[in-house]
Write a protein that holds these residues in place. Structure first.
Motif, PDB file in Angstrom:
ATOM      1  N   PRO A  18       0.790  -1.239   0.000  1.00 28.06           N
ATOM      2  CA  PRO A  18       0.000   0.000   0.000  1.00 28.06           C
ATOM      3  C   PRO A  18       0.824   1.293   0.000  1.00 28.06           C
ATOM      4  N   ARG A  19       2.073   1.240   0.437  1.00 26.30           N
ATOM      5  CA  ARG A  19       2.911   2.446   0.447  1.00 26.30           C
ATOM      6  C   ARG A  19       3.618   2.672  -0.893  1.00 26.30           C
ATOM      7  N   VAL A  21       4.416   3.576  -4.675  1.00 28.63           N
ATOM      8  CA  VAL A  21       3.881   4.558  -5.614  1.00 28.63           C
ATOM      9  C   VAL A  21       3.613   3.933  -6.977  1.00 28.63           C
ATOM     10  N   ASP A  40      13.074   1.361  -2.438  1.00 29.12           N
ATOM     11  CA  ASP A  40      13.526   2.722  -2.737  1.00 29.12           C
ATOM     12  C   ASP A  40      14.510   2.643  -3.901  1.00 29.12           C
ATOM     13  N   ARG A  60       0.240   4.520  -9.194  1.00 29.42           N
ATOM     14  CA  ARG A  60      -0.938   4.997  -8.466  1.00 29.42           C
ATOM     15  C   ARG A  60      -1.310   6.396  -8.971  1.00 29.42           C
ATOM     16  N   GLY A  90       8.250   7.705  -3.143  1.00 27.15           N
ATOM     17  CA  GLY A  90       8.092   6.476  -2.380  1.00 27.15           C
ATOM     18  C   GLY A  90       8.641   5.251  -3.094  1.00 27.15           C
TER      19      GLY A  90
END
Length: 177
Positions: A18-19, A21, A40, A60, A90
């Motif tokens: 969910p985090r 991008v 990252d 996203r 992100g």
């Protein structure tokens, strides 16, 4: 072309992270399969573009809006600049499976094939990327300068390789040296 299950795999990767991008999947290009990394990716993308193009990514909507549009002044590397702006926002997720989600056709007359031998196209891209104030803020001047040198060396390698592929061996070897 996208594999029939590409969107299903990329959506599943985004749902599982969910985090993230964006989610990336493997890409078939010139007889080899590029397997993306997750997490990252900022440093890695500043050293070398890890993606054939943005076609094997699902981004996203909120991240796409925050990253902004592609830079209209870039004829080459606009996707790399965009992906670095995404990486500032992100981490990236990776789709499961080894099969490519994207199959890329490379043609001798294509823009990418032609511009990969143009030093001015690389310079414009690198100038745009490394002028981003968010990079300076996140990495500091020393680290950013070091990454710029690495990116310039990578661009010389790509130019040399592509010149050799185009039959311009002497010019290609000059760039490789």
């Amino acid at each position: 072309w996208l594999a029939p299950d590409a969107l299903t795999r990329l959506v599943a990767a985004l749902c599982a992270a969910p985090r993230a991008v964006a989610a990336a999947g493997p890409c078939a290009l010139a007889g080899r399969v590029l397997r993306p990394s997750g997490g990252d990716l900022l440093d890695a993308l500043l050293r070398r573009n890890r993606f054939a193009n943005a076609g094997h990514l699902l981004i996203r909507r909120a991240a796409a809006i925050e990253a902004g549009p592609f830079c209209p002044g870039l004829a080459y590397g606009e996707d790399c600049d965009y992906l670095i702006r995404l990486a500032l926002l992100g981490p990236f997720a990776v789709a499961r499976g080894k099969a490519p989600v994207l199959h890329v056709r490379v043609r001798p007359g294509g823009a990418c094939y032609r511009l990969a031998t143009d030093p001015a196209a690389f310079a414009a891209c690198l100038d745009t990327i490394f002028a981003n104030p968010a990079l300076l803020s996140r990495l500091g001047p020393t680290r950013l300068a070091s990454l710029r040198l690495r990116a310039e060396a990578e661009s010389h390698w790509v130019i040399g390789r592509e010149l050799i592929r185009h039959g311009k061996c002497h010019a290609g070897r000059d760039w490789l040296h």
